[in-house]
Design an enzyme around this catalytic site. Sequence first.
Site, PDB file in Angstrom:
ATOM      1  N   HIS A 276       9.493   7.212   8.139  1.00  0.00           N
ATOM      2  CA  HIS A 276      10.095   7.422   6.982  1.00  0.00           C
ATOM      3  C   HIS A 276      11.472   7.969   6.954  1.00  0.00           C
ATOM      4  O   HIS A 276      12.035   8.414   7.854  1.00  0.00           O
ATOM      5  CB  HIS A 276       9.441   8.516   5.941  1.00  0.00           C
ATOM      6  CG  HIS A 276       8.088   7.995   5.453  1.00  0.00           C
ATOM      7  ND1 HIS A 276       7.752   7.983   3.983  1.00  0.00           N
ATOM      8  CD2 HIS A 276       6.861   7.498   6.190  1.00  0.00           C
ATOM      9  CE1 HIS A 276       6.464   7.606   3.781  1.00  0.00           C
ATOM     10  NE2 HIS A 276       5.973   7.099   5.221  1.00  0.00           N
TER      11      HIS A 276
ATOM     12  N   CYS B 161       4.266   9.673   0.365  1.00  0.00           N
ATOM     13  CA  CYS B 161       2.914  10.346   0.297  1.00  0.00           C
ATOM     14  C   CYS B 161       2.524  11.151  -0.948  1.00  0.00           C
ATOM     15  O   CYS B 161       3.508  12.279  -1.218  1.00  0.00           O
ATOM     16  CB  CYS B 161       2.550  10.918   1.687  1.00  0.00           C
ATOM     17  SG  CYS B 161       0.577  11.475   1.338  1.00  0.00           S
TER      18      CYS B 161
ATOM     19  N   ASN C 243       9.634   4.892   2.865  1.00  0.00           N
ATOM     20  CA  ASN C 243       9.664   4.198   4.161  1.00  0.00           C
ATOM     21  C   ASN C 243      10.975   3.626   4.446  1.00  0.00           C
ATOM     22  O   ASN C 243      11.924   3.584   3.703  1.00  0.00           O
ATOM     23  CB  ASN C 243       8.622   3.363   4.368  1.00  0.00           C
ATOM     24  CG  ASN C 243       7.124   3.658   3.818  1.00  0.00           C
ATOM     25  OD1 ASN C 243       6.553   4.135   4.864  1.00  0.00           O
ATOM     26  ND2 ASN C 243       6.501   3.465   2.373  1.00  0.00           N
TER      27      ASN C 243
ATOM     28  N   HIS D  75       5.188   4.239  12.381  1.00  0.00           N
ATOM     29  CA  HIS D  75       5.414   4.338  11.003  1.00  0.00           C
ATOM     30  C   HIS D  75       6.460   5.375  10.452  1.00  0.00           C
ATOM     31  O   HIS D  75       6.072   6.782  10.632  1.00  0.00           O
ATOM     32  CB  HIS D  75       3.950   4.662  10.156  1.00  0.00           C
ATOM     33  CG  HIS D  75       4.309   4.746   8.819  1.00  0.00           C
ATOM     34  ND1 HIS D  75       3.802   3.703   7.882  1.00  0.00           N
ATOM     35  CD2 HIS D  75       4.488   5.620   7.940  1.00  0.00           C
ATOM     36  CE1 HIS D  75       3.867   3.929   6.588  1.00  0.00           C
ATOM     37  NE2 HIS D  75       4.285   5.147   6.686  1.00  0.00           N
TER      38      HIS D  75
ATOM     39  N   ARG E  13       1.039  -1.149  -0.032  1.00  0.00           N
ATOM     40  CA  ARG E  13      -0.107  -0.058   0.125  1.00  0.00           C
ATOM     41  C   ARG E  13       0.941   1.276  -0.189  1.00  0.00           C
ATOM     42  O   ARG E  13       0.909   1.894  -0.958  1.00  0.00           O
ATOM     43  CB  ARG E  13      -1.112  -0.119   1.019  1.00  0.00           C
ATOM     44  CG  ARG E  13      -2.082   0.815   1.186  1.00  0.00           C
ATOM     45  CD  ARG E  13      -1.921   2.404   1.281  1.00  0.00           C
ATOM     46  NE  ARG E  13      -1.440   2.416   2.691  1.00  0.00           N
ATOM     47  CZ  ARG E  13      -1.149   3.903   3.038  1.00  0.00           C
ATOM     48  NH1 ARG E  13      -1.327   4.854   2.252  1.00  0.00           N
ATOM     49  NH2 ARG E  13      -0.861   3.951   4.370  1.00  0.00           N
ATOM     50  N   ASP E  14       1.559   1.557   1.187  1.00  0.00           N
ATOM     51  CA  ASP E  14       2.161   2.764   1.250  1.00  0.00           C
ATOM     52  C   ASP E  14       3.548   2.717   0.174  1.00  0.00           C
ATOM     53  O   ASP E  14       3.957   3.824   0.201  1.00  0.00           O
ATOM     54  CB  ASP E  14       2.636   3.092   2.863  1.00  0.00           C
ATOM     55  CG  ASP E  14       2.985   4.629   2.852  1.00  0.00           C
ATOM     56  OD1 ASP E  14       2.412   5.378   2.255  1.00  0.00           O
ATOM     57  OD2 ASP E  14       3.791   4.675   3.731  1.00  0.00           O
TER      58      ASP E  14
END
Length: 296
Positions: A205, A236, A245, A203, A11-12
């Site tokens: 980055h 994003c 990430n 989470h 996903r991300d």
Amino acid sequence: MHTTVLEVGPRDGLQNEERALSPEDRIAFITRCVEAGTRRIEAVSFVNPRRVPQMAGAEEVMAGVPRRDGVSYSGLVLNRRGLDRALAAGVDEVNVVVVASDTFSVRNQGCTTAEMLDAWDGIAAAAAGAGVPAGVTIATAFGCPFEGETPPGRVAEIARRAADAGAFEIALADTIGVGVPAQVRDLARRVREAAPGTPLRYHFHNTRNTGYANALTALDEGAATLDASAGGFGGCPFAPAATGNIATEDLLYALHRSGVETGIDMAAVADTGTWLGGLLGVPATALLGRAGPFPS
């Protein structure tokens, strides 16, 4: 010691890449993660495909993922329509993003933070009624590209509201990679006080090369789960200069060498990161695939 690593690459990791992968390729990616031993995977996002075309075909992906005992697939939702799609697709858990700054929230989700919290209350109740756990990710918890510093008290209040509605976990997300270990310690303690007993996920980055230090600090602060993306892909699409990430394989190296068990095959994940870079047409930013493990 054991900690859970949640693989967010499907996903991300993919949502900000120029090349959109087919549902078949995304299923293959998820399958590789499962075979490497990953047991929590953020598989899909139930958002408008016109805004995030890389996430189109969420239902097809969920229909094709391998179903194994102990493997949990989460789907990101932002509203009741997204929740209805997620439940129909058979997700095991729901992830709702609440942005801690109004400017980013409006640009990213079309509503203010307060409006998104109201939506969260409804999503949480409906998910509970369906027997599916719902958690909250607090985005821009460490800083906003438009408003600057995020007041830590605001993050704690969002966490309190999330817990009051029954969040099974709360994630603190450094959406643009500005956080440092001192912030991690401060926010961890504030959120534990605001939402006592709720497991915390983090989470990070690596935009400014602090992501791994932040992850290890979160571990010291009792993190239940750490997010990471195979190959280090991600970012994003609504955040200027967003980069990837922390890489799953590089995080696993730091964890395993520190005596932390994850149940995930580090070498298999490194191979997956390299494979994924080939599909996307860009090299992985992860370093383990280049340097190799130690001892070899």
